[in-house]
Write a protein that holds these residues in place. Sequence first.
Motif, mmCIF file in Angstrom:
data_model
loop_
_atom_site.group_PDB
_atom_site.id
_atom_site.type_symbol
_atom_site.label_atom_id
_atom_site.label_comp_id
_atom_site.label_asym_id
_atom_site.label_seq_id
_atom_site.Cartn_x
_atom_site.Cartn_y
_atom_site.Cartn_z
ATOM 1 N N GLU A 1 51.003 49.935 17.674
ATOM 2 C CA GLU A 1 49.991 50.404 16.721
ATOM 3 C C GLU A 1 50.547 50.419 15.296
ATOM 4 O O GLU A 1 49.860 49.996 14.361
ATOM 5 C CB GLU A 1 49.508 51.804 17.095
ATOM 6 N N PHE A 2 51.764 50.890 15.132
ATOM 7 C CA PHE A 2 52.406 50.935 13.819
ATOM 8 C C PHE A 2 52.554 49.522 13.259
ATOM 9 O O PHE A 2 52.243 49.260 12.092
ATOM 10 C CB PHE A 2 53.765 51.628 13.950
ATOM 11 N N PHE A 3 53.020 48.582 14.076
ATOM 12 C CA PHE A 3 53.177 47.195 13.663
ATOM 13 C C PHE A 3 51.834 46.592 13.263
ATOM 14 O O PHE A 3 51.735 45.878 12.251
ATOM 15 C CB PHE A 3 53.810 46.389 14.794
ATOM 16 N N LEU A 4 50.792 46.850 14.042
ATOM 17 C CA LEU A 4 49.472 46.294 13.723
ATOM 18 C C LEU A 4 48.923 46.863 12.419
ATOM 19 O O LEU A 4 48.260 46.153 11.662
ATOM 20 C CB LEU A 4 48.494 46.523 14.880
ATOM 21 N N TRP A 5 49.178 48.137 12.124
ATOM 22 C CA TRP A 5 48.740 48.713 10.857
ATOM 23 C C TRP A 5 49.470 48.061 9.681
ATOM 24 O O TRP A 5 48.860 47.746 8.656
ATOM 25 C CB TRP A 5 48.953 50.229 10.830
ATOM 26 N N ILE A 6 50.765 47.849 9.836
ATOM 27 C CA ILE A 6 51.514 47.182 8.770
ATOM 28 C C ILE A 6 50.991 45.768 8.572
ATOM 29 O O ILE A 6 50.776 45.323 7.435
ATOM 30 C CB ILE A 6 53.028 47.188 9.086
ATOM 31 N N LEU A 7 50.773 45.061 9.671
ATOM 32 C CA LEU A 7 50.216 43.708 9.609
ATOM 33 C C LEU A 7 48.843 43.712 8.935
ATOM 34 O O LEU A 7 48.545 42.844 8.113
ATOM 35 C CB LEU A 7 50.116 43.129 11.020
#
Length: 134
Positions: A15-21
């Motif tokens: 989830e954190f990675f997808l938000w950054i992306l």
Amino acid sequence: MQNYPLLNVFWTMLEFFLWILWFFLLFKIITDIFRSHDMGGGAKAGWIIFVILLPFLGVLVYVIVRGRSMGERDIEQAQKADAAFKQYVRDAASTSGGGAGGGHVDELAKLAELKSSGALSEEEYQKAKAKILA
């Protein structure tokens, strides 16, 4: 200490990675809107409002509608940057008195041209070349 299973750790990281992306994509689209020369001010304002008020739908629609031209603008920008860098290197290499003897390059090229045209003999060419390199 609370129990936090390993699968939940991976899910949180995803989830954190997808938000950054997502934020990278949003900023890329906003910069592309401002960089686009084929849109007027009203169209740019409309896209910005659409992307800010309805971010997921706005970004999705923008990528569908203008994705191809977005890639073309990226390629054009990269080519301009590459050409500017190459021009800078050429200018830096040909300036007289510049660091590694860049002015000598021009003088030697002129001498070689004069020699090949027959204006200088081999002996004159060697003397002038030695004088430049000294």
